[in-house]
Design a protein around this motif. Sequence first.
Motif, PDB file in Angstrom:
ATOM      1  N   GLU A 257     -13.187   3.733  -3.311  1.00  0.00           N
ATOM      2  CA  GLU A 257     -14.027   4.150  -4.438  1.00  0.00           C
ATOM      3  C   GLU A 257     -13.359   3.824  -5.775  1.00  0.00           C
ATOM      4  OE1 GLU A 257     -14.667   8.336  -3.760  1.00  0.00           O
ATOM      5  OE2 GLU A 257     -15.417   7.929  -1.737  1.00  0.00           O
ATOM      6  N   LYS A 258     -12.062   4.172  -5.861  1.00  0.00           N
ATOM      7  CA  LYS A 258     -11.348   3.973  -7.133  1.00  0.00           C
ATOM      8  C   LYS A 258     -10.917   2.531  -7.346  1.00  0.00           C
ATOM      9  CE  LYS A 258      -9.241   8.550  -7.595  1.00  0.00           C
ATOM     10  NZ  LYS A 258      -7.953   9.236  -7.451  1.00  0.00           N
ATOM     11  N   PHE A 259     -10.524   1.857  -6.257  1.00  0.00           N
ATOM     12  CA  PHE A 259      -9.992   0.488  -6.374  1.00  0.00           C
ATOM     13  C   PHE A 259     -10.699  -0.436  -5.389  1.00  0.00           C
ATOM     14  CE2 PHE A 259      -6.598   3.547  -7.345  1.00  0.00           C
ATOM     15  CZ  PHE A 259      -6.277   3.170  -8.645  1.00  0.00           C
ATOM     16  N   PRO A 260     -12.019  -0.661  -5.585  1.00  0.00           N
ATOM     17  CA  PRO A 260     -12.764  -1.453  -4.601  1.00  0.00           C
ATOM     18  C   PRO A 260     -12.203  -2.858  -4.395  1.00  0.00           C
ATOM     19  CG  PRO A 260     -14.067  -1.049  -6.602  1.00  0.00           C
ATOM     20  CD  PRO A 260     -12.861  -0.181  -6.687  1.00  0.00           C
ATOM     21  N   LYS A 261     -11.740  -3.501  -5.495  1.00  0.00           N
ATOM     22  CA  LYS A 261     -11.228  -4.881  -5.381  1.00  0.00           C
ATOM     23  C   LYS A 261      -9.984  -4.938  -4.506  1.00  0.00           C
ATOM     24  CE  LYS A 261     -12.726  -7.281  -9.572  1.00  0.00           C
ATOM     25  NZ  LYS A 261     -12.280  -7.685 -10.915  1.00  0.00           N
ATOM     26  N   GLN A 262      -9.067  -3.973  -4.719  1.00  0.00           N
ATOM     27  CA  GLN A 262      -7.797  -4.010  -3.980  1.00  0.00           C
ATOM     28  C   GLN A 262      -7.942  -3.476  -2.551  1.00  0.00           C
ATOM     29  OE1 GLN A 262      -8.172  -2.877  -7.110  1.00  0.00           O
ATOM     30  NE2 GLN A 262      -6.280  -3.018  -8.300  1.00  0.00           N
ATOM     31  N   ALA A 263      -8.890  -2.565  -2.355  1.00  0.00           N
ATOM     32  CA  ALA A 263      -9.002  -1.897  -1.051  1.00  0.00           C
ATOM     33  C   ALA A 263      -9.563  -2.804   0.039  1.00  0.00           C
ATOM     34  CB  ALA A 263      -9.868  -0.649  -1.179  1.00  0.00           C
TER      35      ALA A 263
ATOM     36  N   ILE B 198       0.412  -0.562 -10.900  1.00  0.00           N
ATOM     37  CA  ILE B 198       0.997   0.453 -10.014  1.00  0.00           C
ATOM     38  C   ILE B 198       0.195   1.736 -10.180  1.00  0.00           C
ATOM     39  CG2 ILE B 198       3.117   1.778  -9.513  1.00  0.00           C
ATOM     40  CD1 ILE B 198       3.656  -1.101  -9.047  1.00  0.00           C
ATOM     41  N   HIS B 199      -0.297   2.295  -9.062  1.00  0.00           N
ATOM     42  CA  HIS B 199      -1.174   3.460  -9.184  1.00  0.00           C
ATOM     43  C   HIS B 199      -0.829   4.587  -8.220  1.00  0.00           C
ATOM     44  CE1 HIS B 199      -3.940   1.599 -11.977  1.00  0.00           C
ATOM     45  NE2 HIS B 199      -3.898   0.505 -11.240  1.00  0.00           N
ATOM     46  N   TYR B 200      -1.136   5.802  -8.685  1.00  0.00           N
ATOM     47  CA  TYR B 200      -1.005   6.995  -7.865  1.00  0.00           C
ATOM     48  C   TYR B 200      -2.210   7.027  -6.934  1.00  0.00           C
ATOM     49  CZ  TYR B 200      -0.517  11.933  -6.657  1.00  0.00           C
ATOM     50  OH  TYR B 200      -0.357  13.108  -5.968  1.00  0.00           O
ATOM     51  N   GLN B 201      -1.973   6.782  -5.645  1.00  0.00           N
ATOM     52  CA  GLN B 201      -3.117   6.706  -4.720  1.00  0.00           C
ATOM     53  C   GLN B 201      -2.650   6.782  -3.271  1.00  0.00           C
ATOM     54  OE1 GLN B 201      -6.585   6.388  -5.310  1.00  0.00           O
ATOM     55  NE2 GLN B 201      -6.642   6.720  -3.108  1.00  0.00           N
ATOM     56  N   ASP B 202      -3.306   7.620  -2.478  1.00  0.00           N
ATOM     57  CA  ASP B 202      -3.113   7.613  -1.029  1.00  0.00           C
ATOM     58  C   ASP B 202      -4.048   6.521  -0.498  1.00  0.00           C
ATOM     59  OD1 ASP B 202      -3.163   7.949   1.674  1.00  0.00           O
ATOM     60  OD2 ASP B 202      -3.576  10.088   1.660  1.00  0.00           O
TER      61      ASP B 202
ATOM     62  N   PRO C 249       0.797  -1.232   0.000  1.00  0.00           N
ATOM     63  CA  PRO C 249       0.000   0.000   0.000  1.00  0.00           C
ATOM     64  C   PRO C 249       0.829   1.282   0.000  1.00  0.00           C
ATOM     65  CG  PRO C 249       0.024  -0.961   2.192  1.00  0.00           C
ATOM     66  CD  PRO C 249       0.760  -1.915   1.307  1.00  0.00           C
ATOM     67  N   ALA C 250       2.146   1.174   0.197  1.00  0.00           N
ATOM     68  CA  ALA C 250       3.029   2.353   0.175  1.00  0.00           C
ATOM     69  C   ALA C 250       4.317   1.905  -0.493  1.00  0.00           C
ATOM     70  CB  ALA C 250       3.278   2.839   1.604  1.00  0.00           C
ATOM     71  N   CYS C 251       4.249   1.665  -1.815  1.00  0.00           N
ATOM     72  CA  CYS C 251       5.282   0.837  -2.466  1.00  0.00           C
ATOM     73  C   CYS C 251       6.609   1.541  -2.750  1.00  0.00           C
ATOM     74  CB  CYS C 251       4.731   0.210  -3.750  1.00  0.00           C
ATOM     75  SG  CYS C 251       4.448   1.402  -5.072  1.00  0.00           S
ATOM     76  N   GLY C 252       6.658   2.878  -2.691  1.00  0.00           N
ATOM     77  CA  GLY C 252       7.927   3.552  -2.956  1.00  0.00           C
ATOM     78  C   GLY C 252       8.523   3.113  -4.282  1.00  0.00           C
ATOM     79  N   THR C 253       9.749   2.608  -4.250  1.00  0.00           N
ATOM     80  CA  THR C 253      10.416   2.174  -5.491  1.00  0.00           C
ATOM     81  C   THR C 253      10.108   0.718  -5.850  1.00  0.00           C
ATOM     82  OG1 THR C 253      12.419   1.573  -4.278  1.00  0.00           O
ATOM     83  CG2 THR C 253      12.321   3.813  -5.143  1.00  0.00           C
TER      84      THR C 253
ATOM     85  N   ASN D  31       0.539  -9.873 -15.445  1.00  0.00           N
ATOM     86  CA  ASN D  31      -0.627  -8.977 -15.509  1.00  0.00           C
ATOM     87  C   ASN D  31      -1.498  -8.902 -14.257  1.00  0.00           C
ATOM     88  OD1 ASN D  31      -0.330  -8.241 -18.396  1.00  0.00           O
ATOM     89  ND2 ASN D  31      -0.583 -10.432 -18.675  1.00  0.00           N
ATOM     90  N   GLY D  32      -1.437  -9.903 -13.384  1.00  0.00           N
ATOM     91  CA  GLY D  32      -2.407  -9.884 -12.283  1.00  0.00           C
ATOM     92  C   GLY D  32      -1.822  -9.995 -10.891  1.00  0.00           C
ATOM     93  N   MET D  33      -0.531 -10.270 -10.786  1.00  0.00           N
ATOM     94  CA  MET D  33       0.032 -10.617  -9.483  1.00  0.00           C
ATOM     95  C   MET D  33       0.434  -9.414  -8.624  1.00  0.00           C
ATOM     96  SD  MET D  33       3.114 -13.246  -8.744  1.00  0.00           S
ATOM     97  CE  MET D  33       3.163 -14.086  -7.192  1.00  0.00           C
ATOM     98  N   PHE D  34       1.086  -8.426  -9.262  1.00  0.00           N
ATOM     99  CA  PHE D  34       1.744  -7.366  -8.487  1.00  0.00           C
ATOM    100  C   PHE D  34       0.967  -6.052  -8.495  1.00  0.00           C
ATOM    101  CE2 PHE D  34       5.152 -10.285  -9.702  1.00  0.00           C
ATOM    102  CZ  PHE D  34       5.728 -10.517  -8.463  1.00  0.00           C
ATOM    103  N   HIS D  35       0.689  -5.536  -7.287  1.00  0.00           N
ATOM    104  CA  HIS D  35      -0.073  -4.291  -7.143  1.00  0.00           C
ATOM    105  C   HIS D  35       0.646  -3.377  -6.146  1.00  0.00           C
ATOM    106  CE1 HIS D  35      -3.694  -6.217  -8.988  1.00  0.00           C
ATOM    107  NE2 HIS D  35      -3.042  -7.289  -8.561  1.00  0.00           N
ATOM    108  N   GLY D  36       0.851  -2.128  -6.553  1.00  0.00           N
ATOM    109  CA  GLY D  36       1.507  -1.176  -5.656  1.00  0.00           C
ATOM    110  C   GLY D  36       0.850   0.184  -5.748  1.00  0.00           C
ATOM    111  N   PHE D  37       0.857   0.906  -4.628  1.00  0.00           N
ATOM    112  CA  PHE D  37       0.255   2.245  -4.587  1.00  0.00           C
ATOM    113  C   PHE D  37       1.211   3.199  -3.883  1.00  0.00           C
ATOM    114  CE2 PHE D  37      -3.026  -0.977  -4.484  1.00  0.00           C
ATOM    115  CZ  PHE D  37      -3.895  -0.556  -5.488  1.00  0.00           C
ATOM    116  N   ASP D  38       1.246   4.433  -4.368  1.00  0.00           N
ATOM    117  CA  ASP D  38       2.026   5.472  -3.699  1.00  0.00           C
ATOM    118  C   ASP D  38       1.458   6.808  -4.146  1.00  0.00           C
ATOM    119  OD1 ASP D  38       5.092   5.110  -2.287  1.00  0.00           O
ATOM    120  OD2 ASP D  38       4.376   7.130  -2.689  1.00  0.00           O
TER     121      ASP D  38
END
Length: 503
Positions: free
Chosen positions: A277-283, A265-269, A186-190, A235-242
Amino acid sequence: MSTLTTKLRSDIDKLWTEFWTGGITNPLTVIEQISFLMFARLLDVTETRNEKRAARTKKPFKAIFGPKQQHMRWSHFKQQKAETMLKVVRDEVFPHFRELNGGTTFAEYMADAQLMIQKPSLLVSAVNMIDALPITEGDAKGDLYEYLLSKLTTAGINGQFRTPRHIIRFMAELVEPKPTQIIGDPACGTAGFLVGVMQYLLETHTSPKGIVKGENGEKVYTGDLLEPYREHIQNGMFHGFDFDATMLRIASMNLLLHGVENPDIHYQDTLSNSFPEKFPKQATGGFDVVLANPPFKGSLDESDVHPSLTQKVKTKKTELLFVALILRMLRKGGRSATIVPDGVLFNSSKGHAVLRQMLVEDNQLEAVISLPAGVFKPYAGVSTAIVVFTKGGKTDHVFFYDVGADGFSLDDKRDSVKENDLPDALERWRKRSAKTDTDRTANHFMVPVGEIREKGFELSINRYKEAKQVVVKYDPPKEIIKRLREIEKDIAKDLSALEGMLQ
């Protein structure tokens, strides 16, 4: 083991120095600019590969560069004179980056991409240097980027950006991710944790035949046994937000160079109201594994935080909210290894106490592994611990381990040293047993949940550790008095001699 040759390291150091002398001194900006140029080269490599495949199969493909854009390809502009090259890259290549859509995750972060290089000579140096780097060759490209990222540490950038590679590896070993799972940060940095998982999978899913020798004689893991899972991994395994766009560009490039072509990888607090709201599946309930070292940046505005987190833990402290968030992001039975500041383990505020109780009573808290204070030097001396937990389930016993050394000196230099408790910690973790791990004077032991309840859910190892009682043997008092009398006699004798000398 790194596949980087001394020459490659020295070339990168040289390029780094040129950026600094060219007026670009922020390490993040340097890495971002190098990333852009690497991306430009990789686009050309991809296009060439697609052209060859199309010629062979006679099937059309979606071109990245149209007939009138061929001069914007790396292989074309790298041959131009300095002034022309700068003009093409700044005025045409970068605007083209922004127009790319789909096909690459990196394209999403190009909306505000800018070429910061003003000097034509610096651009030529950078292009020549990147052209010579092995960014199309297996493991070398990942190691090359890791080496670039290590510059963030030596440049003293804020600790949230980079968790040491060996700590990431240790945490991946603790949770043992599988190639069928969905992994998040949830806070993936690099993207250090996501890359660490990819490297762990390669090493654990390579057959003996699949291990090949690299240029310098080192082992290269091809991950040949991952073949059935390739589509999912890509395509489906890795998810990161920062919520730092520069970080996301670097994260995407880092994953791309480590063989993950389309990470999510998404721009998201992730603490904010907009995440569900934006990422219901991941949240909510979207992940099998979450590995994280969230920022410990103090407090934030409660109105910005999603109520599902503040209802569980009434606090403004980010380190507590992130643990509550990770629990929400995990599916039932999903696991996490998360780095927290020591205060999370023993602080007596209501928020701290409620979070610890939630970990122990509503989930399965598996381990608390204390790290030495110097692990995040040179940029932070904070004491931290890794907490390992499973969402849901039941806590019976908690495994505690006190890591005294991590293989590097605990000062700002972080030089390699022999002392390293991490391999032992991993071995003890894998062999842990409530029946045998009972010695409270050791650096590891299991504590039953009943005792943790009694102690108000405190999770600091020092609350449960017992000091070693050393039986000290003393001489009988009469012997001691006899010796003191003899010492007294000697003193009296010396004083008499001294008096005689003064007469």
